[in-house]
Scaffold this motif. Structure first.
Motif, PDB file in Angstrom:
ATOM      1  N   ARG A  91       1.007 -19.608  -0.189  1.00 38.35           N
ATOM      2  CA  ARG A  91       1.626 -18.962  -1.360  1.00 38.35           C
ATOM      3  C   ARG A  91       3.151 -18.978  -1.245  1.00 38.35           C
ATOM      4  O   ARG A  91       3.857 -19.249  -2.221  1.00 38.35           O
ATOM      5  N   HIS A  92       3.646 -18.702  -0.049  1.00 31.54           N
ATOM      6  CA  HIS A  92       5.093 -18.687   0.185  1.00 31.54           C
ATOM      7  C   HIS A  92       5.692 -20.081  -0.041  1.00 31.54           C
ATOM      8  O   HIS A  92       6.710 -20.227  -0.726  1.00 31.54           O
ATOM      9  N   VAL A  93       5.059 -21.092   0.506  1.00 32.71           N
ATOM     10  CA  VAL A  93       5.544 -22.472   0.362  1.00 32.71           C
ATOM     11  C   VAL A  93       5.451 -22.920  -1.092  1.00 32.71           C
ATOM     12  O   VAL A  93       6.361 -23.581  -1.605  1.00 32.71           O
ATOM     13  N   TYR A  94       4.392 -22.548  -1.779  1.00 33.74           N
ATOM     14  CA  TYR A  94       4.236 -22.895  -3.185  1.00 33.74           C
ATOM     15  C   TYR A  94       5.390 -22.305  -4.005  1.00 33.74           C
ATOM     16  O   TYR A  94       5.979 -22.989  -4.838  1.00 33.74           O
ATOM     17  N   LYS A  95       5.706 -21.045  -3.742  1.00 35.44           N
ATOM     18  CA  LYS A  95       6.815 -20.402  -4.461  1.00 35.44           C
ATOM     19  C   LYS A  95       8.140 -21.093  -4.161  1.00 35.44           C
ATOM     20  O   LYS A  95       8.977 -21.258  -5.048  1.00 35.44           O
ATOM     21  N   LEU A  96       8.336 -21.500  -2.912  1.00 35.65           N
ATOM     22  CA  LEU A  96       9.558 -22.231  -2.555  1.00 35.65           C
ATOM     23  C   LEU A  96       9.640 -23.551  -3.314  1.00 35.65           C
ATOM     24  O   LEU A  96      10.695 -23.901  -3.853  1.00 35.65           O
TER      25      LEU A  96
END
Length: 159
Positions: free
Chosen positions: A128-133
């Motif tokens: 989720r964090h990488v997707y948001k980045l």
């Protein structure tokens, strides 16, 4: 020029008829519409263009991590879970990893603890964090790139 005369009855009849509005959008109308990152990642051609764009910017580790975790989520065998999780950790999360992703310390430690007995959801928070980045940074640059614009000229039907 003669005037067209309508009776009152005729006008009221026309007002009561529901109007069907079928608008067809031409490819020219779609120029301002951009696909979401989610839509883009579902289309193989778009995904390939996005990966190539990230590779050209030396920042492909995020999409590669995202894809590895997507594949990991499809794993059924517990033995496969362990070795795939270890492989993902070594490639993207280990402090000496060549393609280390940028996640905060809290998420990293949580994943590190889960490596003893990895579950299907052990990378979810990092994904989720990488997707948001990607969505806020890489994807917006991709939409302004020649790679995306060229892709859009070839076929506008994927979004």
């Amino acid at each position: 020029m003669p005037k067209l005369l309508f009776s009152k009855i005729r006008i009221y009849e026309l007002k009561d008829i529901p109007q069907k509005r079928t608008q067809r959008r031409s490819p020219e109308d779609n120029r301002g519409i951009q696909p979401t990152l989610e839509t883009l990642l579902k289309d193989e051609r778009c995904l390939a263009a996005f990966r190539a764009f990230l590779r050209s910017e030396f920042s492909e580790e995020n999409i590669e991590f995202w894809l590895a975790c997507r594949d990991y989520r499809k794993t059924i065998s517990p033995a496969d879970l362990f070795w795939k999780a270890t492989e993902i950790y070594q490639e993207f999360l280990h402090p000496q990893a060549q393609r280390e992703i940028n996640i905060d310390h809290h998420i990293h430690e949580k994943i590190k603890r889960s490596m003893k007995a990895p579950a299907l959801c052990c990378f979810d928070e990092a994904v989720r964090h990488v997707y948001k980045l990607m969505e806020s940074d890489s994807y917006s640059r991709f939409l302004r790139s020649d790679a995306y614009l060229g892709l859009g000229r070839k076929a506008r039907t994927f979004w």
